[in-house]
Scaffold this motif. Structure first.
Motif, mmCIF file in Angstrom:
data_model
loop_
_atom_site.group_PDB
_atom_site.id
_atom_site.type_symbol
_atom_site.label_atom_id
_atom_site.label_comp_id
_atom_site.label_asym_id
_atom_site.label_seq_id
_atom_site.Cartn_x
_atom_site.Cartn_y
_atom_site.Cartn_z
ATOM 1 N N SER A 267 0.355 -1.267 0.306
ATOM 2 C CA SER A 267 -0.032 0.283 -0.254
ATOM 3 C C SER A 267 0.543 1.222 -0.500
ATOM 4 C CB SER A 267 -1.220 0.015 1.348
ATOM 5 O OG SER A 267 -0.310 0.194 3.023
ATOM 6 N N GLY A 268 2.735 1.323 -0.191
ATOM 7 C CA GLY A 268 3.030 2.366 0.789
ATOM 8 C C GLY A 268 3.180 2.769 1.525
ATOM 9 N N ALA A 269 2.318 2.368 2.604
ATOM 10 C CA ALA A 269 2.843 2.308 3.729
ATOM 11 C C ALA A 269 3.753 3.389 4.153
ATOM 12 C CB ALA A 269 2.568 2.078 5.577
ATOM 13 N N PHE A 270 4.849 3.171 4.266
ATOM 14 C CA PHE A 270 6.736 3.142 4.501
ATOM 15 C C PHE A 270 7.545 3.463 2.912
ATOM 16 C CE2 PHE A 270 5.681 -0.981 5.351
ATOM 17 C CZ PHE A 270 6.862 -1.974 4.456
ATOM 18 N N ALA A 271 8.263 3.806 2.418
ATOM 19 C CA ALA A 271 9.194 3.966 1.586
ATOM 20 C C ALA A 271 10.237 3.343 1.642
ATOM 21 C CB ALA A 271 8.660 5.810 1.288
ATOM 22 N N VAL A 272 10.745 2.632 2.891
ATOM 23 C CA VAL A 272 11.797 2.843 2.969
ATOM 24 C C VAL A 272 12.086 1.826 4.120
ATOM 25 C CG1 VAL A 272 13.263 4.144 4.119
ATOM 26 C CG2 VAL A 272 14.653 3.243 2.945
#
Length: 429
Positions: A267-272
């Motif tokens: 979902s893209g809840a975090f990027a890294v």
């Protein structure tokens, strides 16, 4: 591998494809010493682990070559698997035929060496020269007389990041340029603050997954070599950076290997997130539709280790010979290379780091990142920490305090005192 974790360094030998083939032939040609425990006369071998050890891919091939053996795989939660193994050892029954043990727990279990099959008695000493000296020593009893496990993987560190999310936030996406953004953890947190301000999204997945890699970079972990708790060294450094990141509000505050964390990859809840080699397989399995949206950059602070595991055989097993033959087969070059390519777990055997099958391998899921060069380089430069007998429970206790900060049930300024208290309680068992 660690769940990591909740999930290591490694000498040289010459690989020939024939080694794996010969091992397979030897295993296939042996009828085994145990009576079958199934209606069909087959021996059932139960294997307990967590995360992805690449066993699903190998199970069918081994069973086809060994028709007298049935393998039952039991993947569970990281901490729960170690707790269950400890309970079964105390009870004297119920343990799996092969039980995976993380490096954070291996000292705890090697101190109970009498409860495991001594792999030296099965001929494992012939494999010592294949392993990095410290990896072999980690699962060796203090007196050097009992080897309780053979190493599977090491967890040299890098950082996995979403190129699409970085681009949307105006950040570079080239792996070298991304690496240059964060030579230190202070700069990493600053990049995270900028990303969160620009995108309205969180930068990292959780505080615990910042704490562990930073701790793994320190000269000393929770314990010194006399098994004395030392919270004011490496643990304090890692904890302070973790709280700083949480107070900067760049964390999605998810719990590793729980449903929301798994969904967050897609979902893209975090990027890294910090990415030891074993994490690659989990990302691929959890978020298959994100192929090509990930890449791999250097970790702030340079190098470090997070995770790395061993396969052990509890003495309770009724099929010790068959279990050892399976364990021995799994650590052969052919299988180790296949596991690396499929799920990312970096072998514990450094001779494989120069094998073209690894050095030339680029992972298509991670934008063709040259993982066969990135992770071996990290692993070869490792100086491992001493991990005390109570390292596993201590790590769990401190992570629980970090989660309390994430959940707003504990203020950041009061967290360190709570972490020390929790660690002392865990250290005293």
């Amino acid at each position: 591998m660690r769940r990591g974790s909740t999930k290591s360094s490694w000498i040289r030998w010459t690989r020939a494809v024939a080694v794996g083939a010969v091992s397979l032939t030897l295993v296939a040609g042996c009828s085994g010493s145990s009576t079958g425990d199934g209606a069909d006369g087959r021996v059932t071998l139960r294997v307990n682990f967590w995360g992805d050890f690449g066993l699903d891919q190998l199970k069918g091939r081994y069973e086809a070559a060994n028709p007298n053996v049935r393998i039952v795989l039991n993947s569970g939660e990281f901490n729960a698997q170690h707790e269950d193994l400890q309970k079964k050892l105390v009870a004297g029954s119920g343990a799996a035929d092969i039980a995976a043990v993380d490096q954070g727990f291996v000292v705890q279990f090697r101190s109970q060496a009498d409860k495991f099959v001594n792999l030296l008695d099965k001929g494992a000493s012939s494999y010592e020269s294949r392993y990095l000296p410290w990896k072999w020593k980690q699962s060796l009893s203090a007196d050097g007389k009992t080897q309780i496990g053979l190493g599977t993987d090491v967890g040299g560190l890098a950082m996995c990041y979403r190129t699409d999310l970085f681009a949307a936030a105006g950040l570079p996406t080239d792996r070298d340029q991304v690496s240059a953004l964060w030579p230190t953890w202070d700069e990493f947190i600053e990049v995270g603050k900028g990303y969160t301000a620009k995108s309205g999204k969180k930068f990292i997945d959780s505080g615990t997954n910042l704490f562990n890699p930073i701790l793994g970079q320190q000269q000393a972990g929770f314990y010194d070599e006399q098994d004395r708790l030392r919270m004011d060294g490496g643990p304090k450094v890692a904890f302070d950076y973790t709280i700083k990141a949480l107070q900067a509000d760049i964390s999605a505050n998810l719990t590793s290997f729980q449903t929301d964390w798994n969904r967050g990859f897609a979902s893209g809840a975090f990027a890294v997130l910090a990415c030891p080699a074993w994490m690659l397989g989990h990302i691929k399995e959890t978020a298959p539709d994100t192929e090509g949206k990930w890449d791999i950059a250097a970790v702030p602070g340079g190098g470090g280790n997070w995770g790395g595991s061993f396969l052990t055989i509890p003495k309770q097993s009724k099929h010790v010979d068959e279990a050892y033959k399976l364990l021995e087969w799994l650590i052969q070059p052919e299988q180790q290379i296949e596991i690396f390519k499929e799920v990312g777990n970096l072998p514990s055997q450094p001779a494989l780091y120069t094998d073209p099958a690894i050095t030339e391998f680029k992972n298509p899921f991670f934008s063709d990142a040259p993982v066969g060069q990135i992770f071996p380089k990290m692993a070869q430069g490792l100086t491992p920490q001493y991990l005390g007998r109570r390292n596993g429970p201590t790590s769990v206790a401190v992570e629980d305090v970090i989660r309390r900060v994430q959940n707003d049930t504990l203020k950041g300024d009061a967290a360190w005192a709570e972490a020390v208290k929790a660690a002392e309680k865990a250290a005293n068992g």
